[in-house]
Design a protein around this motif. Structure first.
Motif, mmCIF file in Angstrom:
data_model
loop_
_atom_site.group_PDB
_atom_site.id
_atom_site.type_symbol
_atom_site.label_atom_id
_atom_site.label_comp_id
_atom_site.label_asym_id
_atom_site.label_seq_id
_atom_site.Cartn_x
_atom_site.Cartn_y
_atom_site.Cartn_z
ATOM 1 N N SER A 127 -3.935 13.568 -1.403
ATOM 2 C CA SER A 127 -3.387 13.559 -0.053
ATOM 3 C C SER A 127 -2.278 12.530 0.076
ATOM 4 N N ARG A 128 -1.186 12.930 0.693
ATOM 5 C CA ARG A 128 -0.124 11.978 0.961
ATOM 6 C C ARG A 128 -0.587 11.108 2.111
ATOM 7 N N THR A 129 -0.406 9.835 1.970
ATOM 8 C CA THR A 129 -0.904 8.900 2.957
ATOM 9 C C THR A 129 0.135 7.830 3.220
ATOM 10 N N THR A 130 -0.241 6.810 3.955
ATOM 11 C CA THR A 130 0.665 5.722 4.299
ATOM 12 C C THR A 130 0.101 4.406 3.781
ATOM 13 N N VAL A 131 0.956 3.395 3.736
ATOM 14 C CA VAL A 131 0.526 2.063 3.314
ATOM 15 C C VAL A 131 -0.603 1.569 4.207
ATOM 16 N N GLU A 132 -0.466 1.764 5.493
ATOM 17 C CA GLU A 132 -1.492 1.308 6.438
ATOM 18 C C GLU A 132 -2.843 1.969 6.152
ATOM 19 N N HIS A 133 -2.829 3.262 5.885
ATOM 20 C CA HIS A 133 -4.076 3.991 5.634
ATOM 21 C C HIS A 133 -4.692 3.630 4.283
ATOM 22 N N VAL A 134 -3.859 3.346 3.279
ATOM 23 C CA VAL A 134 -4.356 2.990 1.944
ATOM 24 C C VAL A 134 -5.299 1.795 2.020
ATOM 25 N N LYS A 135 -4.992 0.845 2.887
ATOM 26 C CA LYS A 135 -5.793 -0.380 2.983
ATOM 27 C C LYS A 135 -7.229 -0.110 3.431
ATOM 28 N N SER A 136 -7.467 1.046 4.045
ATOM 29 C CA SER A 136 -8.824 1.376 4.494
ATOM 30 C C SER A 136 -9.557 2.316 3.536
ATOM 31 N N LEU A 137 -8.885 2.773 2.495
ATOM 32 C CA LEU A 137 -9.504 3.699 1.544
ATOM 33 C C LEU A 137 -10.252 2.950 0.443
ATOM 34 N N SER A 138 -11.080 3.668 -0.284
ATOM 35 C CA SER A 138 -11.901 3.084 -1.353
ATOM 36 C C SER A 138 -11.090 2.806 -2.609
ATOM 37 N N ASP A 139 -11.587 1.860 -3.396
ATOM 38 C CA ASP A 139 -11.011 1.547 -4.698
ATOM 39 C C ASP A 139 -11.027 2.800 -5.573
ATOM 40 N N ASP A 140 -10.016 2.972 -6.388
ATOM 41 C CA ASP A 140 -9.864 4.091 -7.328
ATOM 42 C C ASP A 140 -9.597 5.438 -6.663
ATOM 43 N N THR A 141 -9.278 5.463 -5.381
ATOM 44 C CA THR A 141 -8.896 6.712 -4.716
ATOM 45 C C THR A 141 -7.483 7.079 -5.150
ATOM 46 N N TRP A 142 -7.267 8.345 -5.503
ATOM 47 C CA TRP A 142 -5.950 8.831 -5.906
ATOM 48 C C TRP A 142 -5.139 9.112 -4.650
ATOM 49 N N VAL A 143 -3.929 8.559 -4.565
ATOM 50 C CA VAL A 143 -3.095 8.717 -3.373
ATOM 51 C C VAL A 143 -1.658 9.042 -3.759
ATOM 52 N N THR A 144 -0.946 9.583 -2.790
ATOM 53 C CA THR A 144 0.484 9.851 -2.904
ATOM 54 C C THR A 144 1.160 9.182 -1.720
ATOM 55 N N LEU A 145 2.195 8.404 -1.996
ATOM 56 C CA LEU A 145 2.948 7.708 -0.952
ATOM 57 C C LEU A 145 4.424 8.022 -1.088
ATOM 58 N N ARG A 146 5.123 8.038 0.043
ATOM 59 C CA ARG A 146 6.565 8.268 0.040
ATOM 60 C C ARG A 146 7.231 7.134 0.798
ATOM 61 N N GLY A 147 8.226 6.522 0.162
ATOM 62 C CA GLY A 147 8.937 5.406 0.776
ATOM 63 C C GLY A 147 9.960 4.832 -0.190
ATOM 64 N N ASN A 148 10.140 3.501 -0.140
ATOM 65 C CA ASN A 148 11.161 2.835 -0.957
ATOM 66 C C ASN A 148 10.551 1.668 -1.717
ATOM 67 N N ILE A 149 11.039 1.456 -2.927
ATOM 68 C CA ILE A 149 10.714 0.246 -3.662
ATOM 69 C C ILE A 149 11.814 -0.738 -3.318
ATOM 70 N N ILE A 150 11.428 -1.830 -2.665
ATOM 71 C CA ILE A 150 12.458 -2.716 -2.113
ATOM 72 C C ILE A 150 12.684 -3.993 -2.917
ATOM 73 N N GLU A 151 11.724 -4.339 -3.793
ATOM 74 C CA GLU A 151 11.891 -5.575 -4.545
ATOM 75 C C GLU A 151 10.999 -5.577 -5.784
ATOM 76 N N ARG A 152 11.499 -6.226 -6.836
ATOM 77 C CA ARG A 152 10.709 -6.429 -8.051
ATOM 78 C C ARG A 152 10.169 -7.850 -8.021
ATOM 79 N N LEU A 153 8.844 -7.974 -8.156
ATOM 80 C CA LEU A 153 8.208 -9.288 -8.120
ATOM 81 C C LEU A 153 8.012 -9.876 -9.512
#
Length: 129
Positions: free
Chosen positions: A44-70
């Motif tokens: 399921s495509r989800t959002t950053v906000e929703h990912v924080k409430s999901l379980s560890d090892d859940t497979w997710v799809t996100l769409r957005g931008n990579i804004i910085e390399r740490l």
């Protein structure tokens, strides 16, 4: 007599090998390109906000931008709901070049620690259009 029997067996084996090699399709081939792996819904495509409430090892799809390399494999990913760290191993870039202005789709598993959440990215693609 033993030599004759051995030669007959060798001739018969050679004939069956040659017959086996000539089996199969013989004629023009129409090759179709096949993308690797499954093509279809990828979690399921989800959002950053929703990912924080999901379980560890859940497979997710996100769409957005990579804004910085740490660091070496750690980046900051941003969508319209927030930011989070994503871990993208070098082997998953497949020669893709991405800028902060490029929209990307990432797929991976949620990696939760005691006080942090990140995505362990297994696939990244640039969204065109």
């Amino acid at each position: 007599m033993k030599k004759l029997a051995a030669m007959v067996i060798m001739v018969l084996c050679s004939a069956s090998v040659l017959a086996a090699q000539s089996q199969g399709f013989s004629g023009p081939e129409r090759l179709q390109s096949q993308s690797d792996g499954f093509v279809g819904p990828n979690g399921s495509r989800t959002t950053v906000e929703h990912v924080k409430s999901l379980s560890d090892d859940t497979w997710v799809t996100l769409r957005g931008n990579i804004i910085e390399r740490l660091s070496d494999d750690l980046y900051i990913f941003k969508d319209n709901t927030g930011t989070m760290n994503v871990d993208i191993d070098y082997k998953y870039w497949y020669g893709l070049t991405v800028t902060p202005q490029d929209v990307v789709e990432i797929q991976g598993k949620i990696d939760k620690d005691w006080n942090s959440v990140k995505i362990d990215v297994k696939r990244i693609t640039k969204v065109i259009g």
